[in-house]
Design a protein around this motif. Structure first.
Motif, PDB file in Angstrom:
ATOM      1  N   LYS A  27       5.969  -9.979   8.231  1.00 55.65           N
ATOM      2  CA  LYS A  27       5.439  -9.039   6.784  1.00 55.65           C
ATOM      3  C   LYS A  27       4.880 -10.368   5.645  1.00 55.65           C
ATOM      4  N   SER A  43       0.816 -10.126   4.959  1.00 56.41           N
ATOM      5  CA  SER A  43       0.758 -10.188   3.174  1.00 56.41           C
ATOM      6  C   SER A  43      -0.302 -11.189   2.807  1.00 56.41           C
ATOM      7  N   HIS A  96       4.487 -11.452  -9.962  1.00 61.33           N
ATOM      8  CA  HIS A  96       2.864 -11.763  -9.597  1.00 61.33           C
ATOM      9  C   HIS A  96       2.181 -13.124  -9.539  1.00 61.33           C
ATOM     10  N   GLU A 148       1.467 -15.403  -6.039  1.00 66.97           N
ATOM     11  CA  GLU A 148      -0.078 -16.117  -6.264  1.00 66.97           C
ATOM     12  C   GLU A 148       0.279 -17.480  -5.932  1.00 66.97           C
ATOM     13  N   ASP A 162      -2.378  -9.406   0.150  1.00 66.12           N
ATOM     14  CA  ASP A 162      -2.176  -8.505  -0.092  1.00 66.12           C
ATOM     15  C   ASP A 162      -0.830  -9.369  -1.600  1.00 66.12           C
ATOM     16  N   SER A 209      -4.011 -11.064   4.694  1.00 63.14           N
ATOM     17  CA  SER A 209      -4.406  -9.608   3.949  1.00 63.14           C
ATOM     18  C   SER A 209      -4.692 -10.014   2.046  1.00 63.14           C
ATOM     19  N   ASP A 213       0.624  -7.946  -4.378  1.00 55.80           N
ATOM     20  CA  ASP A 213       1.327  -6.236  -4.769  1.00 55.80           C
ATOM     21  C   ASP A 213       2.662  -6.139  -4.588  1.00 55.80           C
ATOM     22  N   GLY A 214       2.252  -5.861  -2.986  1.00 53.38           N
ATOM     23  CA  GLY A 214       2.544  -5.623  -2.049  1.00 53.38           C
ATOM     24  C   GLY A 214       3.815  -6.435  -1.533  1.00 53.38           C
TER      25      GLY A 214
END
Length: 855
Positions: free
Chosen positions: A665, A669, A686, A690, A674, A672, A676-677
Motif C-alpha cells: 500500500k 500511494s 504530511h 512528502e 497519494d 499515485s 494524504d492517504g
C-alpha cells in the motif's frame, strides 16, 4: 497345543502319532513357536523338542493344569527337561501315576497355582478363559476380577476375540493384563483336538525371538507387543539399514526396526555421527541458512570422522517398495545421492526421500527461533507450487519495477525539457513576423524533417542467433566406447544447426549491406534537397532584406528555433502518446502482478493453516499452534531505512510508517502521489511523507522503492504449551528452556509418518516430562512411524520399549557396533543397564534409596 500325550486326544482322529508330523504341521501353518501344554502331563515335551531340532520352530515345554477352579497353562523356557516339569506336578499334588489324567484336579486355585509355577521359573496363563473350566466362567465376579489382578498370572487366553475388550472393561485400568489366543489344537467349530487345527487361532508377539524370555517381555507390555490379528505390513517409510565404508565407522552395518530404535554408547562412540550420516546420505541435513552454527558443527563432525571418498549406503522400504541410496563424502560437498530401486515410490516432489531430522542441539534452535518453528511446520507440506508462483511473480514485478522506474525517469527528463517550450514559441512568433514569404515559412517543415533524416545512418549488424556452444562438448572421443554413436549423432545435430545459423546470418548480412547503402543514398538525397532549399531561402531573404536589416542572421536563428521547436514537439508527442500511456499500462500490469503474488502467499498461508489444524488434533491439547497476521517489521524497516538514508527522516518516523502501513500500500500511494492517504493510515505528518517520496525520486531510488512490494512479511506463528489439561496455555516465548524443547518435540512426534531421527531428544528436558510427554506420546503413536534416537534416557529406551537397541563402542580410531537387539536379550539388557544407569551397582543403590517412594 495338545499332543497325543493328553488322554482326551484320539490318535486316529487327531491325525498324527509322531512328534515330527506335528512339528511339520506347525511350520506349515506359519508358526514361529508353539507351547506343548498337555493335560496334567509333560509326556511329549522332550520328544517334541527333539523333533523340532534343525527346524526354525521354537518349542516351549509346559502343561495344562487342572486347578481347583479351572484350567491353567504353565510354560517353561525351551530346553527345560520334562522330568523338571513332572516334579512341579508332584509338588502341586498330582502323583506320577495320575499324570495325564484330565480329571485330576489340584487343591489350589488359579492364583495359588500360578504363584507356584512362577516360583519354579514358569509362566502361568489362564487357559480358554471364556470357555468351560475357564477363569471367566467362575460364578463369583469379584473373585474373577481379583484373580486377574494376580501378578503371577501373566495373561488370559480367550477363544472369542471380542472378549478382550470386556476383560479390559472389567479390570477398569487396575492392570494392563495381556490377552492371547491359541488354537488348543482344535479346528474352527470343533471340540476335539485335531492336527489340522494347529494355528487356527494364534497370537502375534513382538520379540527378538519367540522363546520364553521374549514371551515374558511381550506379555509385560501387551499394548505394544501383543496382537490378536496379524499386523499389517508397515505403510510408512522405514530405514532398514545403514552401511558405512571408510572413516570412523568403516565397515559397520546397522539394522533398524520399523518402529522405535535407540542408539546407546559412550561419548565419542559414534551415535551422533550415525545420525548425521543418515541425514547426509539422504540430503536432509540441517539448513545452513536457518541454523548456521548447528550446520557448522555437523560439517566439522563429518570432516573429522570421514575420509574423502567414504560412502554411506541407506536401504529404505515402504510397503513392498525398496530403495537403496548411496552417497560419497567429499569436503567440497559436491556429491549428490544416488538412488537404486523403487525410487519413485519413496521420493516426494522434491526428488528426495523425506525424513524429519534433528541434530544435537537443533531442537533447542527450533524452540528458540520463530523461523525454526515455521520450518518445523513446513517440513511435511509441499510448498513448491507456491514458491514457484511467488518467485515468478517477484521476478516479473522486478522487471516491471525497472520499466516503471525507467518510464518515470524519461517522463521527468521530458517534462524538464518541455519547460522551455513556451519561451521557444514566443521567440518563434517574434521572428516569424519578420518573414512573410511562403518560402521562408517552409523552413519550419524542413526543420522538422531534419531530426528524422539526421538519424538515417544505416542499421547496426544483425544476427539470427549465436552458434550454440554445447556442440563443443562432443568434439572429443566418447568417454564410454559404446556411446560413440550417440556422440556422432549429437555432433551431426549441432553441425546442422550451426550451418543453418551461419547461412541465415550470411543472408541477413547481405541484405543489410543493400539496405544500409539505400538508406545512405536516401539521406544524401534529402541533404542535397535541403541544401537546394537553403539556397532558395537565402535568395528569398536577400530579396526581402533590401534595406540590409540583417535578416540573414535572423534567418539562422529562426532555423535554430524551428529545429528546437520540432524536437520539443516530438518530445511532447512521445510524452503524451507513449510515455504517459505506457506508465499507466505498466502500473495497471503491476497491480495484476501484485495480485498474483498476494494470491500465492495467501494460498501458502491456507496450506500452512490446514497443516496446523491437523497438528493440533494430533497433539491432544498439550501444544496449541495458531497462525498470526503477517509480521516482518524488522526486514521492512531495514529496507525502508536503507532507501531513506540521507533524507534526514528520523528512525521513529520510519518505524511508525512500517508499523502502520504495508509495503504494497505504501508503494501504491507513492505511484499515485497519494501523500494524504499515507498520512491518514500511519498518523505521520504530511511533511515527512512528502520528504520521503521526494527523496526516492530525487535520489533515483524508484526501482528500489518499488521492490518493497515484493518483500515477504513472514507468516506469524504462535506456539503455546500447557502442562496439564486444567492449566492455561503459555506462549513459547515465556516458557522455560526445557518446556520450549518439550513443545517442539511434541510437534515433531505428531508430525506425519516420515522417519523421525533425533540426536539426544532428552537434552534440556526435565525427567518427568520425558515420561509424561515423550514416552506417553511414543507409546500412543507406535506402529505408524519409525523413530531413531541417539539417547541416554532410560525413559525412551525402557519405558517407551525400544524394539531395536544398537550399542556402540570405540577405541582411539574407530567406532563399532557392540550389540543389537531388544531388552529381553540378556546381553542387550546388561549393556543397556551399563549405558543408561552406570551398571548394576549404582542402579541397585538408587533402587534401594528410592524404593520408599514406590510404596
Amino acid at each position: 497345543m495338545h499332543t497325543p500325550a493328553s488322554r482326551d486326544v484320539d490318535v486316529h482322529t487327531y491325525g498324527a502319532g509322531e512328534a515330527r508330523r506335528i512339528v511339520d504341521a506347525a511350520v506349515a501353518a506359519g508358526l514361529h513357536a508353539i507351547a506343548i501344554t498337555d493335560h496334567n502331563t509333560a509326556g511329549w515335551c522332550d520328544e517334541m523338542a527333539e523333533a523340532a531340532q534343525g527346524t526354525p520352530l521354537v518349542v516351549l515345554p509346559g502343561v495344562e493344569l487342572s486347578t481347583a477352579e479351572g484350567h491353567l497353562l504353565a510354560i517353561w523356557e525351551e530346553g527345560t527337561p520334562a522330568p523338571f516339569i513332572e516334579d512341579v506336578l508332584v509338588e502341586l499334588g498330582i502323583l506320577r501315576a495320575d499324570h495325564g489324567d484330565l480329571h485330576k484336579a489340584l487343591r489350589t486355585g488359579f492364583a495359588e497355582t500360578a504363584k507356584i509355577v512362577a516360583a519354579r521359573g514358569g509362566l502361568a496363563i489362564a487357559a480358554h478363559a471364556d470357555r468351560e473350566k475357564g477363569l471367566l466362567r467362575m460364578s463369583v465376579a469379584d473373585h474373577v476380577n481379583q484373580t486377574m489382578l494376580e501378578p503371577a498370572i501373566a495373561a488370559v487366553e480367550i477363544v472369542d476375540i471380542a472378549e478382550a475388550r470386556r476383560i479390559r472393561t472389567r479390570l477398569d485400568g487396575k492392570r494392563e493384563l495381556a490377552v492371547v489366543r491359541s488354537s488348543d489344537t482344535t479346528a474352527s467349530g470343533a471340540s476335539v483336538h485335531v492336527l489340522h487345527g494347529i494355528g487356527n487361532r494364534r497370537t502375534w508377539i513382538k520379540a527378538s525371538r519367540p522363546d520364553l524370555r521374549g514371551l515374558r517381555h511381550a506379555l509385560a507390555d501387551p499394548s505394544l507387543r501383543i496382537r490378536l490379528v496379524e499386523p499389517a505390513v508397515p505403510g510408512h517409510t522405514v530405514i532398514e539399514s545403514v552401511k558405512v565404508t571408510g572413516g570412523f565407522l568403516d565397515r559397520q552395518q546397522f539394522e533398524f526396526s520399523s518402529d522405535l530404535n535407540c542408539l546407546l554408547g559412550g561419548t565419542g562412540a559414534g551415535k551422533s555421527l550415525l545420525i548425521e550420516l543418515v541425514r547426509f546420505a539422504l540430503d536432509q541435513q540441517t539448513d545452513a541458512g536457518d541454523f548456521p552454527h548447528v550446520r557448522k558443527e555437523v560439517e566439522s563432525r563429518l570432516q573429522y570422522a570421514l575420509t574423502s571418498g567414504s560412502t554411506v549406503e541407506v536401504v529404505l522400504t515402504r510397503g513392498h517398495a525398496r530403495c537403496i541410496v548411496r552417497r560419497a563424502y567429499f569436503e567440497d560437498g559436491a556429491t549428490r545421492p544416488e538412488y537404486v530401486g523403487d525410487t519413485e515410490q519413496l521420493t516426494g516432489l522434491s526428488g528426495r526421500i523425506a525424513i524429519t531430522g534433528f541434530s544435537q542441539g537443533e531442537v533447542i534452535e527450533y524452540a528458540r527461533t520463530p523461523v525454526g518453528r515455521m520450518a518445523l511446520i513446513d517440513t511435511a507440506i509441499d510448498l513448491t507450487e507456491f514458491e514457484i508462483r511467488e518467485a515468478d511473480a517477484v521476478a516479473r514485478l522486478n522487471d516491471n519495477g525497472r520499466l516503471v522506474s525507467g518510464i518515470e525517469s524519461k517522463i521527468a527528463q521530458a517534462e524538464q525539457k518541455l519547460r522551455t517550450l513556451p519561451d521557444v514559441d514566443k521567440r518563434l512568433a517574434e521572428l516569424s513576423g519578420l518573414f512573410d514569404d511562403e518560402t521562408v515559412k517552409m523552413q519550419a517543415s524542413w526543420s522538422s524533417e531534419k531530426a528524422l533524416f539526421d538519424t538515417l545512418v544505416g542499421m547496426p549488424e544483425l544476427k539470427v542467433a549465436a552458434r550454440p556452444a554445447d556442440g563443443d562438448k562432443f568434439r572429443g572421443p566418447a568417454a564410454v566406447a559404446g556411446n560413440h554413436d550417440l556422440y556422432e549423432r549429437a555432433r551431426a545435430v549441432y553441425t546442422q544447426a550451426n550451418d543453418a545459423i551461419d547461412a541465415a546470418n550470411v543472408q541477413l548480412s547481405q541484405v543489410l549491406v543493400i539496405v544500409n547503402k539505400e538508406l545512405t543514398t536516401i539521406r544524401q538525397e534529402w541533404v542535397d534537397r535541403c541544401k537546394q532549399f537553403d539556397r532558395q531561402l537565402a535568395e528569398a531573404v536577400s530579396r526581402i532584406d533590401v534595406d540590409n536589416k540583417g535578416l540573414s542572421a535572423l534567418r539562422t536563428r529562426l532555423i535554430e528555433l524551428q529545429t528546437e521547436k520540432a524536437k520539443l514537439n516530438t518530445q511532447q508527442t512521445q510524452l503524451n502518446e507513449e510515455l504517459r500511456p505506457g506508465l499507466i499500462t505498466a502500473k495497471e500490469h503491476r497491480e495484476e502482478l501484485i495480485s498474483e503474488l498476494l494470491d500465492a502467499r495467501k494460498a501458502r498461508r491456507r496450506r500452512r493453516d490446514d497443516r496446523i489444524k491437523a497438528l493440533n488434533k494430533l497433539m491432544g491439547g498439550i501444544v496449541r499452534i495458531k497462525m498470526l497476521p503477517e509480521n516482518g517489521d524488522s526486514s521492512y524497516l531495514a529496507e525502508l531505512s536503507a532507501i531513506a538514508r540521507g533524507s534526514r527522516l528520523r528512525g521513529p518516523v520510519l518505524q511508525q510508517i512500517c508499523e502502520k502501513s504495508m509495503p504494497v500500500k505504501l508503494v501504491r500511494s507513492f505511484l499515485s502521489g497519494d501523500i494524504d492517504g499515507v498520512c491518514a493510515a500511519t498518523g505521520v505528518e504530511h511533511k515527512h511523507i512528502e520528504t520521503l517520496f521526494e527523496h526516492v525520486t530525487e535520489r533515483g531510488a524508484v526501482e528500489d522503492f518499488l521492490q518493497l512490494q515484493t518483500l515477504d512479511l513472514q507468516d506469524g506463528l504462535s506456539v503455546e504449551f500447557r502442562k496439564h489439561s486444567n492449566d492455561g496455555y503459555v506462549p513459547i516465548e515465556r516458557l522455560a528452556h526445557g518446556q520450549k524443547c518439550t513443545a517442539i518435540l511434541i510437534i515433531a512426534l505428531a508430525d506425519g509418518n516420515d522417519p523421525l531421527i533425533i540426536d539426544q531428544p532428552e537434552d534440556a528436558l526435565h525427567a518427568p516430562w520425558i515420561e509424561e510427554y515423550l514416552v506417553a506420546k511414543l507409546r500412543d503413536l507406535r506402529g505408524g512411524r519409525q523413530y531413531i534416537f541417539a539417547t541416554r534416557s532410560p525413559g525412551l529406551v525402557v519405558s517407551a520399549d525400544a524394539e531395536m537397541i544398537v550399542t556402540l563402542t570405540s577405541d582411539a580410531t574407530n567406532g563399532a557396533v557392540e550389540a543389537t537387539g531388544s531388552l529381553e536379550r540378556h546381553d542387550l539388557n546388561v549393556l543397556a543397564m551399563y549405558h543408561l544407569e552406570g551398571g548394576p551397582v549404582p542402579f541397585k543403590r538408587r533402587t534401594i534409596k528410592l524404593a520408599a517412594s514406590m510404596s
